[in-house]
Write a protein that holds these residues in place. Sequence first.
Motif, PDB file in Angstrom:
ATOM      1  N   GLY A 311       0.829  -1.211   0.000  1.00 42.51           N
ATOM      2  CA  GLY A 311       0.000   0.000   0.000  1.00 42.51           C
ATOM      3  C   GLY A 311       0.853   1.247   0.000  1.00 42.51           C
ATOM      4  O   GLY A 311       0.625   2.178   0.767  1.00 42.51           O
ATOM      5  N   ARG A 312       1.858   1.280  -0.893  1.00 42.06           N
ATOM      6  CA  ARG A 312       2.750   2.443  -0.981  1.00 42.06           C
ATOM      7  C   ARG A 312       2.976   2.829  -2.446  1.00 42.06           C
ATOM      8  O   ARG A 312       4.106   3.009  -2.905  1.00 42.06           O
ATOM      9  CB  ARG A 312       4.090   2.143  -0.275  1.00 42.06           C
ATOM     10  N   THR A 313       1.871   2.947  -3.174  1.00 42.50           N
ATOM     11  CA  THR A 313       1.983   3.270  -4.608  1.00 42.50           C
ATOM     12  C   THR A 313       1.869   4.767  -4.870  1.00 42.50           C
ATOM     13  O   THR A 313       2.100   5.204  -5.992  1.00 42.50           O
ATOM     14  CB  THR A 313       0.855   2.574  -5.416  1.00 42.50           C
ATOM     15  N   GLY A 314       1.431   5.526  -3.861  1.00 41.45           N
ATOM     16  CA  GLY A 314       1.199   6.955  -4.071  1.00 41.45           C
ATOM     17  C   GLY A 314      -0.192   7.260  -4.630  1.00 41.45           C
ATOM     18  O   GLY A 314      -0.532   8.416  -4.850  1.00 41.45           O
ATOM     19  N   TYR A 315      -0.982   6.220  -4.841  1.00 41.53           N
ATOM     20  CA  TYR A 315      -2.396   6.387  -5.244  1.00 41.53           C
ATOM     21  C   TYR A 315      -3.243   6.046  -4.022  1.00 41.53           C
ATOM     22  O   TYR A 315      -3.371   4.864  -3.650  1.00 41.53           O
ATOM     23  CB  TYR A 315      -2.736   5.451  -6.409  1.00 41.53           C
ATOM     24  N   PRO A 316      -3.822   7.069  -3.378  1.00 45.39           N
ATOM     25  CA  PRO A 316      -4.481   6.832  -2.084  1.00 45.39           C
ATOM     26  C   PRO A 316      -5.536   5.729  -2.093  1.00 45.39           C
ATOM     27  O   PRO A 316      -5.572   4.907  -1.173  1.00 45.39           O
ATOM     28  CB  PRO A 316      -5.094   8.196  -1.768  1.00 45.39           C
ATOM     29  N   ILE A 317      -6.337   5.652  -3.144  1.00 47.02           N
ATOM     30  CA  ILE A 317      -7.398   4.627  -3.136  1.00 47.02           C
ATOM     31  C   ILE A 317      -6.789   3.216  -3.230  1.00 47.02           C
ATOM     32  O   ILE A 317      -7.265   2.277  -2.577  1.00 47.02           O
ATOM     33  CB  ILE A 317      -8.437   4.871  -4.273  1.00 47.02           C
ATOM     34  N   VAL A 318      -5.710   3.098  -4.017  1.00 49.31           N
ATOM     35  CA  VAL A 318      -5.047   1.790  -4.140  1.00 49.31           C
ATOM     36  C   VAL A 318      -4.405   1.431  -2.794  1.00 49.31           C
ATOM     37  O   VAL A 318      -4.547   0.305  -2.288  1.00 49.31           O
ATOM     38  CB  VAL A 318      -3.979   1.834  -5.257  1.00 49.31           C
ATOM     39  N   ASP A 319      -3.732   2.401  -2.194  1.00 51.24           N
ATOM     40  CA  ASP A 319      -3.026   2.121  -0.941  1.00 51.24           C
ATOM     41  C   ASP A 319      -4.009   1.802   0.192  1.00 51.24           C
ATOM     42  O   ASP A 319      -3.751   0.921   1.021  1.00 51.24           O
ATOM     43  CB  ASP A 319      -2.134   3.319  -0.573  1.00 51.24           C
ATOM     44  N   ALA A 320      -5.149   2.511   0.187  1.00 49.83           N
ATOM     45  CA  ALA A 320      -6.160   2.238   1.224  1.00 49.83           C
ATOM     46  C   ALA A 320      -6.637   0.790   1.103  1.00 49.83           C
ATOM     47  O   ALA A 320      -6.739   0.056   2.097  1.00 49.83           O
ATOM     48  CB  ALA A 320      -7.328   3.211   1.085  1.00 49.83           C
ATOM     49  N   GLY A 321      -6.911   0.367  -0.133  1.00 46.43           N
ATOM     50  CA  GLY A 321      -7.396  -0.992  -0.342  1.00 46.43           C
ATOM     51  C   GLY A 321      -6.384  -2.038   0.106  1.00 46.43           C
ATOM     52  O   GLY A 321      -6.707  -2.989   0.824  1.00 46.43           O
ATOM     53  N   MET A 322      -5.120  -1.838  -0.297  1.00 44.44           N
ATOM     54  CA  MET A 322      -4.103  -2.834   0.022  1.00 44.44           C
ATOM     55  C   MET A 322      -3.837  -2.893   1.528  1.00 44.44           C
ATOM     56  O   MET A 322      -3.532  -3.951   2.075  1.00 44.44           O
ATOM     57  CB  MET A 322      -2.816  -2.556  -0.749  1.00 44.44           C
ATOM     58  N   ARG A 323      -3.980  -1.760   2.181  1.00 46.35           N
ATOM     59  CA  ARG A 323      -3.763  -1.769   3.638  1.00 46.35           C
ATOM     60  C   ARG A 323      -4.982  -2.356   4.369  1.00 46.35           C
ATOM     61  O   ARG A 323      -4.838  -3.012   5.392  1.00 46.35           O
ATOM     62  CB  ARG A 323      -3.484  -0.347   4.118  1.00 46.35           C
ATOM     63  N   GLU A 324      -6.180  -2.095   3.833  1.00 50.99           N
ATOM     64  CA  GLU A 324      -7.359  -2.743   4.425  1.00 50.99           C
ATOM     65  C   GLU A 324      -7.202  -4.266   4.331  1.00 50.99           C
ATOM     66  O   GLU A 324      -7.462  -4.992   5.296  1.00 50.99           O
ATOM     67  CB  GLU A 324      -8.650  -2.309   3.706  1.00 50.99           C
ATOM     68  N   LEU A 325      -6.745  -4.703   3.169  1.00 48.66           N
ATOM     69  CA  LEU A 325      -6.541  -6.149   2.964  1.00 48.66           C
ATOM     70  C   LEU A 325      -5.542  -6.701   3.981  1.00 48.66           C
ATOM     71  O   LEU A 325      -5.782  -7.739   4.614  1.00 48.66           O
ATOM     72  CB  LEU A 325      -6.028  -6.386   1.536  1.00 48.66           C
ATOM     73  N   ALA A 414      -5.035  11.720   6.489  1.00 51.62           N
ATOM     74  CA  ALA A 414      -6.326  12.020   7.151  1.00 51.62           C
ATOM     75  C   ALA A 414      -6.578  13.515   7.292  1.00 51.62           C
ATOM     76  O   ALA A 414      -7.733  13.956   7.315  1.00 51.62           O
ATOM     77  CB  ALA A 414      -6.375  11.343   8.523  1.00 51.62           C
ATOM     78  N   GLY A 415      -5.513  14.324   7.334  1.00 54.19           N
ATOM     79  CA  GLY A 415      -5.694  15.764   7.510  1.00 54.19           C
ATOM     80  C   GLY A 415      -6.106  16.477   6.227  1.00 54.19           C
ATOM     81  O   GLY A 415      -6.464  17.654   6.260  1.00 54.19           O
ATOM     82  N   LEU A 416      -6.076  15.803   5.081  1.00 57.22           N
ATOM     83  CA  LEU A 416      -6.415  16.468   3.814  1.00 57.22           C
ATOM     84  C   LEU A 416      -7.925  16.554   3.636  1.00 57.22           C
ATOM     85  O   LEU A 416      -8.678  15.707   4.097  1.00 57.22           O
ATOM     86  CB  LEU A 416      -5.808  15.696   2.633  1.00 57.22           C
ATOM     87  N   GLY A 417      -8.347  17.606   2.930  1.00 58.07           N
ATOM     88  CA  GLY A 417      -9.780  17.790   2.684  1.00 58.07           C
ATOM     89  C   GLY A 417     -10.283  16.846   1.604  1.00 58.07           C
ATOM     90  O   GLY A 417      -9.489  16.202   0.905  1.00 58.07           O
ATOM     91  N   ASP A 418     -11.598  16.806   1.434  1.00 59.90           N
ATOM     92  CA  ASP A 418     -12.199  15.897   0.459  1.00 59.90           C
ATOM     93  C   ASP A 418     -11.711  16.162  -0.961  1.00 59.90           C
ATOM     94  O   ASP A 418     -11.618  15.248  -1.771  1.00 59.90           O
ATOM     95  CB  ASP A 418     -13.725  16.024   0.497  1.00 59.90           C
ATOM     96  N   ALA A 419     -11.396  17.408  -1.256  1.00 52.98           N
ATOM     97  CA  ALA A 419     -10.987  17.731  -2.628  1.00 52.98           C
ATOM     98  C   ALA A 419      -9.575  17.215  -2.923  1.00 52.98           C
ATOM     99  O   ALA A 419      -9.275  16.838  -4.048  1.00 52.98           O
ATOM    100  CB  ALA A 419     -11.055  19.239  -2.848  1.00 52.98           C
ATOM    101  N   GLU A 420      -8.718  17.179  -1.905  1.00 58.18           N
ATOM    102  CA  GLU A 420      -7.302  16.836  -2.161  1.00 58.18           C
ATOM    103  C   GLU A 420      -6.969  15.374  -1.882  1.00 58.18           C
ATOM    104  O   GLU A 420      -5.986  14.848  -2.414  1.00 58.18           O
ATOM    105  CB  GLU A 420      -6.357  17.665  -1.263  1.00 58.18           C
ATOM    106  N   ILE A 421      -7.758  14.747  -1.042  1.00 52.59           N
ATOM    107  CA  ILE A 421      -7.309  13.449  -0.512  1.00 52.59           C
ATOM    108  C   ILE A 421      -7.167  12.373  -1.604  1.00 52.59           C
ATOM    109  O   ILE A 421      -6.347  11.466  -1.496  1.00 52.59           O
ATOM    110  CB  ILE A 421      -8.236  12.984   0.633  1.00 52.59           C
ATOM    111  N   HIS A 422      -7.939  12.500  -2.666  1.00 57.69           N
ATOM    112  CA  HIS A 422      -7.875  11.471  -3.721  1.00 57.69           C
ATOM    113  C   HIS A 422      -6.569  11.554  -4.519  1.00 57.69           C
ATOM    114  O   HIS A 422      -6.101  10.575  -5.076  1.00 57.69           O
ATOM    115  CB  HIS A 422      -9.058  11.628  -4.676  1.00 57.69           C
ATOM    116  N   ASP A 423      -6.000  12.770  -4.572  1.00 57.31           N
ATOM    117  CA  ASP A 423      -4.780  13.008  -5.362  1.00 57.31           C
ATOM    118  C   ASP A 423      -4.017  14.157  -4.701  1.00 57.31           C
ATOM    119  O   ASP A 423      -4.128  15.304  -5.127  1.00 57.31           O
ATOM    120  CB  ASP A 423      -5.184  13.382  -6.799  1.00 57.31           C
ATOM    121  N   PRO A 424      -3.240  13.851  -3.644  1.00 61.67           N
ATOM    122  CA  PRO A 424      -2.673  14.932  -2.830  1.00 61.67           C
ATOM    123  C   PRO A 424      -1.755  15.887  -3.574  1.00 61.67           C
ATOM    124  O   PRO A 424      -1.634  17.048  -3.185  1.00 61.67           O
ATOM    125  CB  PRO A 424      -1.885  14.183  -1.743  1.00 61.67           C
TER     126      PRO A 424
END
Length: 456
Positions: A311-325, A414-424
């Motif tokens: 979960g260290r690809t730099g793509y938050p949605i991918v990393d979230a999934g791999m870490r949840e797994l 977690a500190g990023l807003g909804d607009a930025e969190i998908h692609d910091p």
Amino acid sequence: MSAPIIVWLRRDLRLADQPAFRAAAARGPVIPVYVLDDESPRYRRMGAASRWWLHHSLARLAADLEQAGSRLILRRGRSENVLSALAVESGAHEVHALHHVEPWWRNAERAVRKALDLQLHQGIYLAPPGSVLTGGGTPFKIYTPFWRALQERMPPAPPLPAPKLTAPEAWPNSDRLEDWQLLPTHPDWAGGMRAEWTPGEAGAAERLETFARRAARYAERRNLPAMLGTSRLSPHLHFGEVSPAQVWHGVANAGGSVDVFLGELGWRDYAANVIHQFPDYAAHSYKEEFERLPWRTGPEAEADLKAWQQGRTGYPIVDAGMRELWATGWMHNRVRMIVASFLIKHLLIDWRRGEEWFWDTLVDADYAQNAVNWQWSAGSGVDANMFVRIMAPLTQSPKFDAAGYIREWVPELAGLGDAEIHDPGLLRPRGYPAKIVEHTEGRARALAAHAAMKAV
Ligand SMILES: Cc1cc2nc3c(=O)[nH]c(=O)nc-3n(C[C@H](O)[C@H](O)[C@H](O)COP(=O)(O)OP(=O)(O)OC[C@H]3O[C@@H](n4cnc5c(N)ncnc54)[C@H](O)[C@@H]3O)c2cc1C
């Protein structure tokens, strides 16, 4: 007293609506046995997360059997050898079991049948794999017509309660579950699993009951990873702690979009139907041209695979999934599709490497469902998404409202807003990796590889 009957358990660890138990109980005293057989599946032996689940599921089943005046006998070794020895020790001649679709279990069933009177029952799927046929009498290859034909045979028969079990005159010896060392110790990485799951028949029944109350809104929520929108029944279904018929009848009257949910149960049957036709589906691309696709290999590709796994690809949605797994042994379906597409297309790594990782880390790791879904994602399967349709993780993430999900699993963001969190972008905090590959670059590389495959 009549000779005891052996019930051979595999991934059918329940007492209610379990036809092997029911048939055996009607014929005499019952010896329930679970054989830990790592020899028959060879390299397909259960992964680490599945072994964690198995331990707890067996402990629950043993307790439930004790309460019913019975026992669970545990033995280790090759199924046919263990069952033959147990038959001699106990004076049993008959073995009852549910029929399994995995190729190694089909082989084991043939081997057991050579030595013993093995009676196989159905009960793992809504319909026996191989029994849903086209008008011409051939098995379906594509999901939609398969599901249409399966629905004509539904609803399944109403589930039956647990039978009354009679104990044999003498119990054979059993291994101690602890001695099988199915649980991780150094380190104990199962904390997230303990927090999320209650393996066993009672845990499954509770999940089903709570899901039935929200099943009507399944369609509108099922793609939103931040919501508890799906049933999370997959590991319970995989280990057979609940039957698909129990699930069907448990939600049938929920109203709303429950039909969409039943269609997903249909995918489960469909995957078994594919494995029934193509037993080594996890080993080869169904579309042979994919064997020529120039997948990336070598140290750079291995490093990228590791980043994906961790979960260290730099793509938050991918990393979230791999870490949840990694933490829970489960991942939301929408996110499974995103991470699979990312591995296969953006990183151009062979789908089998992803399949293997899921096999080891998922608590619901299932030979049929895993292989069918990985080949669907790769575009190499019998009924598959097109390879050239490349999911853009940065678009998928806001589309499916994943901000809350990312905050949960990638706390650095977690500190990023909804607009930025998908692609910091420039707001990327220290410690969170830069993108492993740019979307346009990864996309172009994947399309070029696909074109090269087609050109041969
Ligand atoms: C790359 C990839 C790998 C997967 N590997 C597995 C696996 O090893 N084991 C597994 O059980 N599922 C697998 N799935 C399918 C799906 O992601 C899970 O079944 C689902 O996320 C489980 O969550 P749930 O129980 O809340 O599902 P729900 O949405 O509540 O669905 C109910 C049940 O239907 C079945 N189901 C749902 N979606 C699918 C599907 N796409 N294919 C087959 N059956 C389905 C499952 O048994 C599930 O429990 C995979 C999907 C992908 C994209």
